[in-house]
Design a protein around this motif. Structure first.
Motif, PDB file in Angstrom:
ATOM      1  N   GLU A 130       0.725  -1.089   0.049  1.00  0.00           N
ATOM      2  CA  GLU A 130      -0.158  -0.055   0.113  1.00  0.00           C
ATOM      3  C   GLU A 130       0.881   1.199  -0.076  1.00  0.00           C
ATOM      4  N   PRO A 131       0.302   2.317  -0.632  1.00  0.00           N
ATOM      5  CA  PRO A 131       1.384   3.521  -0.569  1.00  0.00           C
ATOM      6  C   PRO A 131       1.397   4.062   0.771  1.00  0.00           C
ATOM      7  N   LYS A 132       2.790   4.558   0.948  1.00  0.00           N
ATOM      8  CA  LYS A 132       3.190   5.120   2.472  1.00  0.00           C
ATOM      9  C   LYS A 132       4.145   6.379   2.183  1.00  0.00           C
ATOM     10  N   ASP A 133       3.869   7.006   1.117  1.00  0.00           N
ATOM     11  CA  ASP A 133       4.333   8.237   0.872  1.00  0.00           C
ATOM     12  C   ASP A 133       6.080   8.038   0.589  1.00  0.00           C
ATOM     13  N   SER A 134       6.761   8.957   0.109  1.00  0.00           N
ATOM     14  CA  SER A 134       8.157   9.104  -0.263  1.00  0.00           C
ATOM     15  C   SER A 134       9.308   8.778   0.693  1.00  0.00           C
ATOM     16  N   SER A 135       8.815   8.969   1.783  1.00  0.00           N
ATOM     17  CA  SER A 135      10.106   8.492   2.827  1.00  0.00           C
ATOM     18  C   SER A 135      10.064   7.115   3.077  1.00  0.00           C
ATOM     19  N   ALA A 136       9.120   6.421   3.232  1.00  0.00           N
ATOM     20  CA  ALA A 136       9.040   4.735   3.292  1.00  0.00           C
ATOM     21  C   ALA A 136       9.552   4.245   1.835  1.00  0.00           C
ATOM     22  N   ALA A 137       9.173   4.843   0.874  1.00  0.00           N
ATOM     23  CA  ALA A 137       9.430   4.256  -0.266  1.00  0.00           C
ATOM     24  C   ALA A 137      11.086   4.320  -0.719  1.00  0.00           C
ATOM     25  N   ILE A 138      11.564   5.736  -0.513  1.00  0.00           N
ATOM     26  CA  ILE A 138      12.931   5.663  -0.829  1.00  0.00           C
ATOM     27  C   ILE A 138      13.896   5.270   0.343  1.00  0.00           C
ATOM     28  N   GLY A 139      13.444   5.568   1.484  1.00  0.00           N
ATOM     29  CA  GLY A 139      14.030   4.885   2.559  1.00  0.00           C
ATOM     30  C   GLY A 139      14.218   3.437   2.622  1.00  0.00           C
ATOM     31  N   LEU A 140      13.135   2.815   2.234  1.00  0.00           N
ATOM     32  CA  LEU A 140      13.343   1.264   2.207  1.00  0.00           C
ATOM     33  C   LEU A 140      14.351   0.739   1.238  1.00  0.00           C
ATOM     34  N   ALA A 141      14.285   1.386  -0.134  1.00  0.00           N
ATOM     35  CA  ALA A 141      15.175   1.142  -1.190  1.00  0.00           C
ATOM     36  C   ALA A 141      16.751   1.445  -0.700  1.00  0.00           C
ATOM     37  N   ALA A 142      16.797   2.668   0.084  1.00  0.00           N
ATOM     38  CA  ALA A 142      18.116   2.897   0.554  1.00  0.00           C
ATOM     39  C   ALA A 142      18.619   2.118   1.746  1.00  0.00           C
ATOM     40  N   ALA A 143      17.686   1.508   2.409  1.00  0.00           N
ATOM     41  CA  ALA A 143      18.011   0.619   3.655  1.00  0.00           C
ATOM     42  C   ALA A 143      18.509  -0.909   2.845  1.00  0.00           C
ATOM     43  N   ILE A 144      17.872  -1.169   1.944  1.00  0.00           N
ATOM     44  CA  ILE A 144      18.207  -2.621   1.424  1.00  0.00           C
ATOM     45  C   ILE A 144      19.467  -2.430   0.533  1.00  0.00           C
ATOM     46  N   LEU A 145      19.549  -1.395  -0.215  1.00  0.00           N
ATOM     47  CA  LEU A 145      21.006  -1.191  -1.034  1.00  0.00           C
ATOM     48  C   LEU A 145      22.081  -1.109   0.264  1.00  0.00           C
ATOM     49  N   HIS A 146      21.901  -0.434   1.431  1.00  0.00           N
ATOM     50  CA  HIS A 146      22.895  -0.150   2.034  1.00  0.00           C
ATOM     51  C   HIS A 146      23.183  -1.502   3.061  1.00  0.00           C
ATOM     52  N   ARG A 147      22.480  -2.434   3.107  1.00  0.00           N
ATOM     53  CA  ARG A 147      22.988  -3.659   3.625  1.00  0.00           C
ATOM     54  C   ARG A 147      23.749  -4.597   2.550  1.00  0.00           C
ATOM     55  N   ARG A 148      23.440  -4.447   1.089  1.00  0.00           N
ATOM     56  CA  ARG A 148      24.113  -5.092   0.176  1.00  0.00           C
ATOM     57  C   ARG A 148      25.564  -4.271   0.079  1.00  0.00           C
ATOM     58  N   TYR A 149      25.682  -3.065  -0.041  1.00  0.00           N
ATOM     59  CA  TYR A 149      26.608  -2.347  -0.482  1.00  0.00           C
ATOM     60  C   TYR A 149      26.841  -1.152   0.593  1.00  0.00           C
ATOM     61  N   PRO A 150      27.600  -1.248   1.656  1.00  0.00           N
ATOM     62  CA  PRO A 150      27.588  -0.493   2.685  1.00  0.00           C
ATOM     63  C   PRO A 150      27.807   1.012   2.615  1.00  0.00           C
ATOM     64  N   ASP A 151      28.948   1.116   1.437  1.00  0.00           N
ATOM     65  CA  ASP A 151      29.133   2.453   0.960  1.00  0.00           C
ATOM     66  C   ASP A 151      28.393   2.888  -0.069  1.00  0.00           C
ATOM     67  N   VAL A 152      27.232   2.702  -0.357  1.00  0.00           N
ATOM     68  CA  VAL A 152      26.444   3.096  -1.466  1.00  0.00           C
ATOM     69  C   VAL A 152      25.926   4.534  -1.502  1.00  0.00           C
ATOM     70  N   ILE A 153      25.999   5.121  -2.548  1.00  0.00           N
ATOM     71  CA  ILE A 153      25.428   6.539  -2.559  1.00  0.00           C
ATOM     72  C   ILE A 153      24.290   6.162  -3.558  1.00  0.00           C
ATOM     73  N   VAL A 154      22.917   6.814  -2.860  1.00  0.00           N
ATOM     74  CA  VAL A 154      21.828   6.656  -3.684  1.00  0.00           C
ATOM     75  C   VAL A 154      21.226   7.621  -4.305  1.00  0.00           C
ATOM     76  N   GLY A 155      20.502   7.753  -5.631  1.00  0.00           N
ATOM     77  CA  GLY A 155      19.893   8.991  -5.938  1.00  0.00           C
ATOM     78  C   GLY A 155      18.595   8.638  -6.296  1.00  0.00           C
ATOM     79  N   SER A 156      17.455   9.574  -5.803  1.00  0.00           N
ATOM     80  CA  SER A 156      16.117   9.231  -6.129  1.00  0.00           C
ATOM     81  C   SER A 156      15.584  10.233  -7.297  1.00  0.00           C
ATOM     82  N   PHE A 157      14.771   9.595  -8.055  1.00  0.00           N
ATOM     83  CA  PHE A 157      14.689  10.346  -9.279  1.00  0.00           C
ATOM     84  C   PHE A 157      12.962   9.915  -9.487  1.00  0.00           C
TER      85      PHE A 157
END
Length: 373
Positions: free
Chosen positions: A92-119
């Motif tokens: 269900e939609p949860k606005d941009s903080s949850a959407a972007i935050g979850l993707a960032a958290a997943i990527l951070h576990r995979r790649y600890p030094d990752v830089i993310v950009g949201s578009f």
């Protein structure tokens, strides 16, 4: 301007593909939201255009798309090179903080030094090369620990966008257009927007954010600790067999909040938010007036027409016609008109009142006509 060579080191792009775009009803619907439409006549949906823009920066393996479960098939059809592990589905939609935050958290576990950009998946940018150079500057700023946004150099005193007030310039190698952010400003009135344009110290807020994932998550932990805790719990289970069970248990409990309020504004207040000026044409196509301007090339007095096989007869008329039917649409002596013709709904308004289309959607919801949404 020299072309960029290769992808950016440690960079992953996040494309939030959500929202309905209610001010573009009845073209944009729950089952076919704005990002799944071709609104420019390019032959590609806005989602596909966004993918194409960030692909040279991140590569296909470095792009994550966050969307609703109901749109999974359509998104995968548009993006055949999207890795299955890189599609994040919201129940269900949860606005941009949850959407972007979850993707960032997943990527951070995979790649600890990752830089993310949201578009965002539903914006229009016409100068892709200049856009990519601006993102490269923002990545350079993010490497220094700043949460970074891209602000668009305004071309007119728009009252439809939020604004970013630039602060002191930052001396960061590879980022000549970087400044601290002094503050965010909500959509202003015309007089205020005109003053902002004349000052040269304000940029349009385009909702693009680039940061080290750890810094973004640190900010969420400070301002939205419950959201942060829930996102980390889901991310820990994401690449395991417990993903669905944990997500279904935790996601519905997460608070709804836009990333502007959870991350950008508090980071600006703490001196941790930077902005890089983007000198490229950008539009969020927020309503049919914006669409008319986009399709006409901002030439007043023209009639823009969108729709494969649209049958329009016009005499001394201007505005925009969007046709998804086989009906002949005749316009005589009407100016700045908006006509949107779909098989089950017809909208007629003017560019001046295009923002009020959302009230029609609200009325349809109250009437219980979900079949029209």
């Amino acid at each position: 301007m020299q072309a960029l060579e290769g992808t950016l080191k440690d960079f992953h792009a996040i494309i939030p593909a959500g929202g309905v775009g209610s001010r573009l009803w009845p073209l944009s619907r729950a089952e076919a939201p704005k990002f799944l439409h071709d609104l420019t006549g390019s032959g590609h949906t806005l989602l596909r255009d966004t993918w194409n823009r960030v692909l040279p920066l991140a590569g296909s393996a470095g792009i994550v798309v966050v969307t609703g479960r109901a749109h999974r098939a359509a998104v995968e059809a548009q993006l055949p090179d999207l890795l299955e592990s890189n599609i994040v589905l919201e129940s269900e939609p949860k606005d941009s903080s949850a959407a972007i935050g979850l993707a960032a958290a997943i990527l951070h576990r995979r790649y600890p030094d990752v830089i993310v950009g949201s578009f965002a998946a539903d914006h229009v940018i016409t100068d892709a090369e200049r856009f990519r150079h601006t993102v490269a500057e923002a990545v350079a700023v993010a490497r220094e620990g700043y949460i970074t946004t891209i602000g668009i150099a305004p071309t007119e005193p728009s009252v439809g966008f939020g604004y970013i007030a630039k602060g002191e310039p930052l001396a960061i190698e590879g980022a000549p257009h970087a400044h601290l952010v002094e503050r965010f400003v909500e959509k202003p009135d015309l007089a205020t927007a005109t003053a902002y344009l004349e000052s040269g110290e304000y940029l349009w807020n385009a909702g693009m954010f680039i940061a080290r994932a750890d810094r973004l998550l640190e900010q969420l932990a400070v301002t939205e600790p419950l959201l942060h805790e829930g996102l980390l719990e889901i991310a820990a289970a994401w690449d395991t067999s417990s993903r669905t069970h944990v997500t279904d248990a935790v996601w519905p409990l997460l608070p709804k909040i836009a990333i502007d309020y959870s991350v950008a504004e508090p980071a600006a207040a703490a001196g941790r938010l930077a902005v890089v000026r983007g000198d490229f044409a950008w539009d969020d196509v927020g309503d049919f007036s914006s669409l008319a301007k986009l399709l006409s090339g901002n030439r007043p007095g023209e009639l823009a027409i969108l729709g494969e096989g649209a049958r329009v007869l016009a005499d001394s008329s201007s505005g925009v016609v969007v046709s998804q039917s086989s009906r002949v649409i005749s316009l005589i002596g009407v100016h700045d008109i908006v006509v949107v013709d779909t098989p089950d709904a017809l909208l007629v308004t003017t560019r001046e009142h295009a923002q009020r289309v959302k009230s029609v959607v609200d009325a349809i919801k109250l009437a219980g006509r979900d079949d029209l949404l």
